[in-house]
Enzyme design. Structure first.
Site, PDB file in Angstrom:
ATOM      1  CB  CYS A  67      39.456  59.952  31.955  1.00 38.11           C
ATOM      2  SG  CYS A  67      39.492  58.639  31.053  1.00 38.11           S
ATOM      3  CG  HIS A 100      40.989  35.605  37.605  1.00 36.77           C
ATOM      4  ND1 HIS A 100      40.393  35.142  36.612  1.00 36.77           N
ATOM      5  CD2 HIS A 100      40.775  34.918  38.600  1.00 36.77           C
ATOM      6  CE1 HIS A 100      39.506  34.185  36.985  1.00 36.77           C
ATOM      7  NE2 HIS A 100      39.987  33.955  38.452  1.00 36.77           N
TER       8      HIS A 100
END
Length: 152
Positions: A67, A100
């Site tokens: 967006c 991670h």
């Protein structure tokens, strides 16, 4: 490795999504294009939900959502259980989101980053594996596991 990638964007992200879809197809990936399909104004939550549901539901291995800023569509995507959408503005952020956090949706802000940075983010995101180890319990907590469950 060829995989199915779900793509979705609102009107502000349409052009970047279209460019990335073409490049992903050229690289041999299957693209699940969830819209929008033009620059007419639409609501970003609809597209954030769509990409997140496709990934969380197993229709795609990963997702990319775009967006204007990336913020709204990321918030929407992260409302879907099993979706881990990460808004990234550099290849390093995209790599860390995978290693991670086991992010499964890359979110980009088309008014924030340029095309080359977007390409770098996509490359790092799709070519980086989750590290596991000490991060696995933390990711399990993101999906609702308790401390005890995450340790098991």
């Amino acid at each position: 490795m060829t995989q199915t990638i779900a793509l979705a964007a609102d009107h502000a992200g349409f052009a970047l999504k279209a460019l990335l879809a073409d490049e992903l197809r050229a690289a041999g990936h299957d693209v699940l294009d969830l819209g929008t399909h033009g620059e007419a104004s639409v609501d970003y939550p609809d597209y954030g939900f769509a990409v997140a549901q496709a990934v969380a539901g197993g229709r795609a291995a990963h997702g990319i959502a775009v967006c204007g800023s990336g913020i709204g569509i990321a918030i929407a995507a992260n409302r879907v259980p099993g979706a881990r959408a990460a808004l990234c503005t550099s290849g390093l952020m995209a790599r860390m989101a995978r290693t991670h956090n086991d992010a499964n949706i890359l979110v980009l802000g088309s008014r924030i980053i340029g095309v080359e940075v977007a390409r770098d983010c996509v490359h790092e995101f799709l070519n980086t594996a989750f590290e596991g180890g000490r991060h696995a319990g933390r990711v399990a907590k993101l999906d609702g596991a308790t401390l005890k469950e995450a340790a098991e």
